[in-house]
Design a protein around this motif. Structure first.
Motif, mmCIF file in Angstrom:
data_model
loop_
_atom_site.group_PDB
_atom_site.id
_atom_site.type_symbol
_atom_site.label_atom_id
_atom_site.label_comp_id
_atom_site.label_asym_id
_atom_site.label_seq_id
_atom_site.Cartn_x
_atom_site.Cartn_y
_atom_site.Cartn_z
ATOM 1 N N GLU A 169 0.804 -1.254 -0.212
ATOM 2 C CA GLU A 169 -0.060 0.023 -0.063
ATOM 3 C C GLU A 169 0.860 1.508 -0.025
ATOM 4 O O GLU A 169 0.612 2.196 -0.580
ATOM 5 C CB GLU A 169 -1.039 0.022 1.246
ATOM 6 C CG GLU A 169 -1.965 0.968 1.241
ATOM 7 C CD GLU A 169 -2.798 1.243 0.096
ATOM 8 O OE1 GLU A 169 -3.077 2.419 -0.461
ATOM 9 O OE2 GLU A 169 -3.197 0.085 -0.691
ATOM 10 N N ARG B 209 2.242 1.753 -3.496
ATOM 11 C CA ARG B 209 0.911 2.374 -4.471
ATOM 12 C C ARG B 209 0.848 3.824 -4.159
ATOM 13 O O ARG B 209 0.842 4.496 -5.421
ATOM 14 C CB ARG B 209 -0.048 1.648 -4.130
ATOM 15 C CG ARG B 209 -0.360 0.095 -5.251
ATOM 16 C CD ARG B 209 -1.879 -0.225 -5.150
ATOM 17 N NE ARG B 209 -2.272 -0.760 -3.592
ATOM 18 C CZ ARG B 209 -1.771 -1.998 -3.468
ATOM 19 N NH1 ARG B 209 -0.989 -2.726 -4.021
ATOM 20 N NH2 ARG B 209 -2.227 -2.054 -2.096
ATOM 21 N N ARG B 210 1.060 4.139 -2.935
ATOM 22 C CA ARG B 210 0.912 5.728 -2.599
ATOM 23 C C ARG B 210 2.013 6.431 -3.016
ATOM 24 O O ARG B 210 1.909 7.431 -3.680
ATOM 25 C CB ARG B 210 0.659 5.866 -0.984
ATOM 26 C CG ARG B 210 -0.737 5.453 -0.543
ATOM 27 C CD ARG B 210 -0.773 6.059 0.995
ATOM 28 N NE ARG B 210 0.170 5.787 1.755
ATOM 29 C CZ ARG B 210 0.040 4.650 2.640
ATOM 30 N NH1 ARG B 210 -0.772 3.708 2.417
ATOM 31 N NH2 ARG B 210 1.068 4.448 3.350
ATOM 32 N N ALA C 34 4.162 5.379 -5.551
ATOM 33 C CA ALA C 34 3.970 5.473 -7.090
ATOM 34 C C ALA C 34 2.891 6.435 -7.797
ATOM 35 O O ALA C 34 3.157 7.230 -8.562
ATOM 36 C CB ALA C 34 3.698 4.104 -7.404
ATOM 37 N N ALA C 35 1.895 6.730 -7.040
ATOM 38 C CA ALA C 35 0.933 7.519 -7.443
ATOM 39 C C ALA C 35 1.414 9.160 -7.250
ATOM 40 O O ALA C 35 1.256 9.817 -8.172
ATOM 41 C CB ALA C 35 -0.448 7.264 -6.392
ATOM 42 N N ARG C 36 1.984 9.235 -6.037
ATOM 43 C CA ARG C 36 2.766 10.437 -5.660
ATOM 44 C C ARG C 36 3.484 11.015 -6.953
ATOM 45 O O ARG C 36 3.722 12.217 -7.417
ATOM 46 C CB ARG C 36 3.269 10.826 -4.314
ATOM 47 C CG ARG C 36 3.841 12.093 -4.051
ATOM 48 C CD ARG C 36 4.270 11.999 -2.324
ATOM 49 N NE ARG C 36 5.451 12.886 -2.428
ATOM 50 C CZ ARG C 36 6.539 12.311 -2.170
ATOM 51 N NH1 ARG C 36 6.720 11.172 -1.953
ATOM 52 N NH2 ARG C 36 7.570 13.390 -2.133
ATOM 53 N N ARG D 111 3.948 9.770 -9.895
ATOM 54 C CA ARG D 111 3.362 9.938 -11.186
ATOM 55 C C ARG D 111 2.609 11.333 -10.953
ATOM 56 O O ARG D 111 2.687 12.020 -12.400
ATOM 57 C CB ARG D 111 2.158 8.985 -11.353
ATOM 58 C CG ARG D 111 1.274 9.021 -12.808
ATOM 59 C CD ARG D 111 0.413 7.976 -12.960
ATOM 60 N NE ARG D 111 -0.328 8.384 -14.235
ATOM 61 C CZ ARG D 111 -1.416 7.524 -14.733
ATOM 62 N NH1 ARG D 111 -1.900 6.631 -13.896
ATOM 63 N NH2 ARG D 111 -1.729 7.868 -15.823
ATOM 64 N N ASN D 112 2.146 11.700 -10.016
ATOM 65 C CA ASN D 112 1.427 13.040 -10.147
ATOM 66 C C ASN D 112 2.458 14.056 -10.387
ATOM 67 O O ASN D 112 2.282 15.364 -10.988
ATOM 68 C CB ASN D 112 0.821 13.348 -8.786
ATOM 69 C CG ASN D 112 0.136 14.686 -8.863
ATOM 70 O OD1 ASN D 112 -0.521 15.108 -9.509
ATOM 71 N ND2 ASN D 112 0.164 15.459 -7.673
ATOM 72 N N GLU E 11 4.908 1.402 -12.856
ATOM 73 C CA GLU E 11 3.741 0.609 -11.966
ATOM 74 C C GLU E 11 2.453 1.410 -11.711
ATOM 75 O O GLU E 11 1.370 0.922 -11.758
ATOM 76 C CB GLU E 11 4.351 0.272 -10.610
ATOM 77 C CG GLU E 11 5.315 -0.948 -10.654
ATOM 78 C CD GLU E 11 6.001 -1.026 -9.192
ATOM 79 O OE1 GLU E 11 5.351 -0.766 -8.240
ATOM 80 O OE2 GLU E 11 7.097 -1.795 -9.353
ATOM 81 N N ALA E 12 2.493 2.644 -11.568
ATOM 82 C CA ALA E 12 1.461 3.500 -11.225
ATOM 83 C C ALA E 12 0.778 3.835 -12.606
ATOM 84 O O ALA E 12 -0.280 4.725 -12.341
ATOM 85 C CB ALA E 12 2.054 4.918 -10.642
ATOM 86 N N GLY F 184 2.123 5.447 -15.361
ATOM 87 C CA GLY F 184 2.646 6.633 -16.224
ATOM 88 C C GLY F 184 3.347 6.187 -17.408
ATOM 89 O O GLY F 184 3.821 5.248 -17.441
#
Length: 190
Positions: free
Chosen positions: A69, A72-73, A75-77, A79-80, A109-110, A112
């Motif tokens: 988790e 994932r967080r 990776a999302a950050r 990507r942003n 992975e996110a 992007g």
């Protein structure tokens, strides 16, 4: 001289190759298995290979052990930062505290897509132009409200020439310049 590890584990019975494989595939490292089994590095690797174990790299082990988790967080950050703010892979690596390769892997992975250098330059120059235009419009509003160019330059820590350039970029109608120098003698008619 390095002491040799004992040939039998502390609890007495040597582990089977299959039990070593199960523990390895559930996330144990070779070093942890060595400590638990009492086997030497070479013997342990031979037993793992004998059991048909597929060996992993150290980054694969770290990835396996990482909190999915949290990964994932992160990776999302990343990507942003990459897509919304135009960050480079080097900047992502610094933000994540990882290498560029790991930052790239997290970005993918996110979901992007990695940009080319030319695309990154284009995004950054567009963002810089937008910031500059916003500053120019802000300076124009303050100039039209009565501020002087030298006062704006001092306030923004820019040179007077830069403020003039930004005001002209914003299509500012400039006030007539005042001559603050010494008074001149009137011209004689010719």
């Amino acid at each position: 001289m390095n002491p040799h590890p004992p040939n039998t584990p502390p609890d007495g019975e040597p582990p089977t190759p299959q039990s070593l494989r199960q523990r390895y595939e559930s996330g144990s490292t070779v070093e942890e298995l060595m400590a638990a089994s009492g086997l030497s590095y070479g013997t342990l690797l031979n037993r793992l290979r004998e059991a048909g174990t597929v060996m992993r790299t150290s980054w694969q082990t770290r990835r396996m052990r990482a909190d999915p988790e949290a990964r994932r967080r992160l990776a999302a950050r990343l990507r942003n930062l990459y897509e919304e703010h135009g960050a480079t892979l080097t900047e992502l690596a610094a933000a994540a505290g990882e290498s560029r390769i790991v930052a790239r892997r997290l970005l993918i992975e996110a979901g992007g897509t990695v940009r080319t250098t030319k695309q990154t330059v284009r995004i950054r120059s567009a963002a810089r132009a937008a910031r500059q235009q916003k500053l120019a419009l802000s300076l124009r509003a303050r100039y039209e409200a009565g501020a002087t160019v030298p006062a704006l330059a001092k306030e923004c820590s820019y040179s007077v020439a830069t403020v003039y350039r930004l005001l002209l970029q914003a299509d500012t109608r400039m006030r007539p310049q005042h001559d603050h120098g010494p008074a001149r003698a009137p011209r004689k008619p010719s």
